[in-house]
Every structure is written in C-alpha cells, then in structure tokens.
Design an enzyme around this catalytic site. Structure first.
Site, PDB file in Angstrom:
ATOM      1  N   GLU A  73      -2.537 -72.919   2.261  1.00  0.00           N
ATOM      2  CA  GLU A  73      -3.466 -72.364   1.259  1.00  0.00           C
ATOM      3  C   GLU A  73      -4.345 -71.300   1.905  1.00  0.00           C
ATOM      4  OE1 GLU A  73      -3.907 -76.328  -1.506  1.00  0.00           O
ATOM      5  OE2 GLU A  73      -5.314 -76.108   0.135  1.00  0.00           O
ATOM      6  N   CYS A  96      -9.251 -80.892  -7.035  1.00  0.00           N
ATOM      7  CA  CYS A  96     -10.532 -80.326  -6.604  1.00  0.00           C
ATOM      8  C   CYS A  96     -10.996 -79.214  -7.530  1.00  0.00           C
ATOM      9  CB  CYS A  96     -10.435 -79.810  -5.175  1.00  0.00           C
ATOM     10  SG  CYS A  96      -9.064 -78.665  -4.885  1.00  0.00           S
TER      11      CYS A  96
END
Length: 631
Positions: free
Chosen positions: A293, A398
C-alpha cells in the site's frame, strides 16, 4: 518575523447550505449508522466483551479497537453539533466495557489480552500502539464534545503505562510503533490535558524512528516500508506504506509547531513537496502500489492498478492542514491546494453517493472485462486489479470510519489565523463565530462552490486587520470586490498564492471573490509516462472522467478536441455539473478493419458526457477512464 498560526476549530463553524452541508447531513443521518451496523454484524463491538473463545465466530483482530475508535470519534464530532442520544449511548456502552476490562496497569488491548497475552508489546507489526492512538484521539474528541471524562481518564491511564514501559523502563521488544498514529494522538492528548509528558512521549517516538528499529518483521519489506530508513529529520522523500507515512508526517508537523523545531519543519516541507510534485495523482491520491500500500518512485503513477487508499488521501489532507499551522509569516497555498485536490477527487470518490458503501482503493481507470482474464488459471495467478464497485464493509475496514470522522470535522480545514490576519483556505457556505487574539470574530461565507466560482464574505472582528484569500491553483483569472470597491490586479497583494486584503477593524467588511471556472484540459509532466499523450478534463477543483454508462465501451479510444467546447450541465445526481462535448472514436473495430491495419483517419463523431471522478461506480459496474486522447 514568523507568526503563530491557529486553526479555527470546526465546532466554531456551521456549514449551512451547499455541497458539503448536504454531505455532512448524510454522514450524520445515514453513513455513521451504516458503519455502526456493519461493525456490529462483524463482531467489532462484541469483541469489547473480552469473551471470545476458540471455535466462536468473529475472532478479534489486531486492529478492531481502531475501527471502533474512529467511529466513536465520528460520533463525537456529530454530537458536538447536534445531540444524538442513540449514538452517544453506543459509545458510552463500549467505554463502560473498556473500564471493566482495562488492566490495573492501564494496558488495554483486546487481541493481546484474549488471544496472545504472552506477546504483549513483543510484535512491532501488530498495531498495539496504533490502536492506542486511535482510542486516545476518540477519547479526546468525545470529552470535548460531551464533557464526559471517563473515556479520557481511561486513555490517560493507558498513555501513562505506555510512557512507562517504552520510554522509562524500555521493557518492550521494540521502540517505535510499526504503524504510526499514536504520535499525533499524544499531541492531541497533551493539548486536551496540558500534561507535557504526553508531548514528550510523542517526541520520543518520532525522534527514535529510523535509529533503532531498522526493519519491521515482515520478510517482504525493507526499512522504507515503515519509514525506518533514516532519522526523521534526514528524510526527504515520501516512502513506504502511505498511511503510516502520512500519520508520521502529521506528527512531525505537530511537533515542529509545538517545539518551534525549524529542522523538523523543513523536513516536513521537503517531504510534502516531494509528494505534491512527484508522487501524487491528479486526484490527490497517493500510494500507487498495492504491494505494501506504498509509494514507489517518482512519477510511477499507473492508472489501472492505482492503489490510492482512502485513508492515505485523508492522511494527506491532515498533513496539509498541519503544514498551514506551522508558524509562518506567509503560509503557502500549496498546502491548501493539495488538500483541495484530494478533497473533491481522491477522497470524495471513496464513498458512494448514497453514503452507505466505500472504496478502500480508488483507481483512475476501470475495465471490468479484465477481471475475467486468464480463466484457465487459478485466481492467485490472474494478476490483481482493484474492485469495480464499493462495499459496505471490508475485512480491513479502516477506511469507512476514517471517512465519517473526516466529513464530520471537515470545517477544521477552512480557516487559520494569527494575531491580526484571517487566512481563508477553502470555500464552503457557512457561519463562523470564534475568537481571534482575545476578541470576538464573525465570518459568514456564501457560495455554491465547487459548482460556481463566486464566494462572498462578511467579516467582523476587532483584532482582524487583514484577510488572506487563497487563489486556487487552477484559477488563472479572478476579480475581487472589497467593501464595494472592485480592485484592479495591481491593487491586490499576492503572496504565496493568497490575496491579502485590508479590513476595517471592528466594522462589518464585505468581500466577494469571483473565480473564473472554465473547463480545462490538463496534461501530466512527461516523466509520468503512463499518461504520455493524454489529457484530463477539469473544471474548478473537480477532475472529470468518462464512464461506460454514458459513453459506451472502449473508452481508451475516445479523443477530445483540444479546442472542444464543453456544455456545463446542472446535475442533481452528483451535486456538481456534468460536462458534455463532442469527441471522436475509430469508425471500425477489429471485426471490420482487422486486428492490425495501416493507420487511417477513419473516425466518427460521438457525444461525450464527463462526470465528476468522485461519482464513478455509482450506477453499476462500468468501464471508466480519466486520462483521454486529445485530437
């Protein structure tokens, strides 16, 4: 001489109408409830009972506390403006469970109490301090919103324990968190309590980074993944996991402000300029690779596989907001310009138009048929592409509560001030009542931005001698009317992207900013080879795209004339206009012209509809492109 910059708190502002007021209303009435329901369904709330046993469903995960915490922070920001007894009780019930299960030492973590108690603070990868940070942020916000102090006291006790084992005893198996977040949370805890030890602990975690824990314990990453490659003051480029990076940079900026640390401030500015100038998409998205990421190298910005996590977009806006608060005589518009680019594009795309579903990733191109490729091999060998439609919940969820907390506190971005100057960074209709240098100040902003470029203000405050209005990066022509007088360009002082205008102290001042908002074709720097020979369409801060729903298939073949005339059409679906124009596509496909053939000029005209990028994938699975061919 540098002057202290103070953000005007979102609680001082009410967004009364327009684009963002509608989204805040949906956030408070729909989205925060939708996230709550999905979190209950998946066991995130029940986990706080500490009663999970092997064989039961919904095994607690290492970051479930943070999911609840961001949701609770969202609730705090919502009830600060309008009471909601149902939401408040939901938070209070979990706080009661935290009180029951918090250890006498102050330690609180579900996973490492219920699942692996012998591994407490032994695994740097496992988010203990990240969870603690989000719980601290939630506790501070909830105390400020409701006046209740139980949650805050519980998290102060936990922070004291963390200070003891990490900074004083040094009895843990690592020194700095694998996933940054607690650093910025501790600054907030210091600001809420006045306890300097929390600020010192934040400084400890930031100062030790890149010195001791040189490698996180994943065997597939190097030290850049967790920003461990160098001490923070020596870092010059944005590296590694993009969300971790942004939270670190936020903390660095906080500490630069609190300590007057010019070396740390300079490092923040250098890193920010690296992101804005070399590692950011036109949408404001960051973190181009799904592996880690992460950031990769300068100008590596693929569209089809863009990762651009929603949390990273939020992190960049938070970083930008903090950069505007570092003491400065003349703040740089770059920071607010980047935040605006993210806000209306790479962030806003993360949530569906009905407020109930989310993107974790925000690609800049979608071809659904590619998801069916390599049908003869197992999924693991097909290659990875982002999902094509938003989801209501993820295993790693998240992003949804991060989105809800950001929208609820959005007005934090609007204004900063020093002793005598009000800086207007963003344009949203609303009323603000605040205090500047000890004196009351009233600000009324009226605008239909981003659909239109006209913004009017009435400003009154004994302390205010000057207002500085940001002239957005996309605007090349504008007019300003100040107290009934139209100002010529030579009469306006422009410094670092802000127009500085004198105010009559104590009087009601009337100002109007008229920003020309033409449709523009944008090209990327030649170093961004992915976009070589292509253009993007932008109007004001909003970047546009083509979607198959409106324009058919094979969208990478579409050409837009450089001199194209665009019709700006009002559209209630997206809340901003859509753009219509005429383009061209090849006349013949493979069936008529062959798979390969000599180059021809054989094209036909087609009507094109460009929609705001943030609105793609709301009408079913569809092809989408942002960068198109010019003609």
């Amino acid at each position: 001489m540098q002057k202290n910059q103070k953000a005007i708190h979102f609680q001082d502002t009410v967004l009364e109408s327009g684009f963002w007021q509608a989204r805040q209303k949906m956030n408070a009435e729909t989205t925060v409830y939708a996230v709550w329901e999905r979190f209950k369904d998946t066991g995130r709330f029940d986990a706080f009972r500490f009663d999970w046993k092997e064989g039961m469903p919904n095994k607690p995960h290492i970051f479930w506390e943070s999911d609840f915490a961001k949701w609770a922070e969202s609730v705090a920001y919502i009830v600060a403006k309008k009471k909601d007894a149902v939401l408040e009780k939901a938070v209070d019930d979990i706080v009661d469970l935290i009180e029951v299960h918090q250890e006498e030492s102050g330690y609180f973590n579900i996973y490492f109490t219920v699942i692996e108690p012998e591994q407490r603070f032994q695994k740097r990868t496992e988010h203990e301090l990240y969870d603690a940070g989000h719980l601290i942020e939630a506790a501070v916000a909830y105390h400020e919103a409701t006046g209740k102090d139980k949650f805050l006291k519980l998290m102060m006790k936990y922070a004291d324990y963390i200070e003891n084992v990490f900074m004083l005893e040094k009895s843990t198996n690592f020194t700095t968190p694998g996933h940054e977040e607690i650093e910025l949370a501790l600054v907030k805890l210091y600001q809420a309590t006045g306890e300097k030890r929390y600020l010192s602990l934040a400084k400890f975690f930031v100062d030790e980074r890149g010195k001791v824990d040189k490698r996180i314990s994943y065997d597939w990453v190097n030290e850049r993944y967790a920003q461990d490659h160098a001490p923070v003051r020596q870092q010059t480029t944005a590296e590694g996991h993009s969300v971790r990076a942004m939270y670190l940079y936020c903390a660095m900026a906080d500490l630069a402000r609190e300590y007057g640390d010019s070396e740390l401030a300079a490092a923040c500015a250098t890193i920010f300029e690296n992101v804005a100038g070399r590692r950011m998409y036109i949408t404001g998205g960051i973190g181009s690779s799904h592996v880690g990421e992460a950031f990769t190298i300068d100008y590596d910005l693929p569209n089809l596989t863009a990762y651009t996590e929603s949390c990273a977009a939020i992190g960049l806006m938070l970083f930008a907001g903090r950069m505007l608060q570092i003491p400065s005589e003349t703040p740089k518009a770059l920071f607010a310009d980047v935040a605006e680019r993210v806000l209306y594009n790479g962030f806003l795309s993360s949530i569906s138009l009905n407020g109930k579903a989310f993107f974790y990733e925000n690609p800049l191109e979608i071809h659904p048929e590619l998801l069916k490729r390599d049908a003869s091999v197992l999924d693991a060998f097909k290659g990875r592409l982002p999902v094509t439609e938003r989801k209501e919940v993820f295993d790693c969820s998240c992003c949804p509560p991060n989105i809800t907390r950001f929208i609820a506190s959005l007005a934090d971005m609007l204004y900063t001030c020093n002793e005598d100057t009000l800086f207007v960074h963003h344009y949203m209709a609303g009323k603000t009542k605040t205090v500047v240098n000890g004196s009351p100040c009233d600000i009324v902003q009226k605008t239909a931005y981003p659909s239109e470029g006209a913004v009017s203000f009435t400003i009154k405050g004994e302390a205010l001698a000057t207002v500085a209005l940001r002239i957005p990066y996309w605007c090349t022509s504008y007019n300003i009317v100040c107290n009934g007088k139209t100002l010529e360009p030579a009469q306006v002082k422009i410094v670092n992207g802000y127009a500085y205008l004198p105010l009559d102290r104590g009087q009601e001042n009337s100002l109007t900013l008229l920003l020309d908002m033409p449709v523009q074709l944008i090209e990327a720097a030649p170093e961004v080879q992915e976009n070589a020979g292509r253009v993007a369409v932008q109007r004001g801060p909003v970047v546009y795209c083509l979607e198959g729903v409106d324009n058919g298939s094979l969208l990478r073949n579409v050409r837009v004339r450089k001199e194209a005339v665009f019709e700006v059409v009002s559209d209630e679906t997206f809340g901003v206009p859509v753009l219509k124009t005429t383009g061209t596509v090849p006349k013949e496909g493979a069936e008529n012209g062959g798979l390969y053939r000599p180059v021809t000029d054989s094209t036909k005209n087609v009507q094109l509809t460009f929609i705001p990028y943030f609105g793609f994938a709301n009408r079913g699975e569809s092809e989408m492109v942002l960068w198109v061919l010019p003609e």
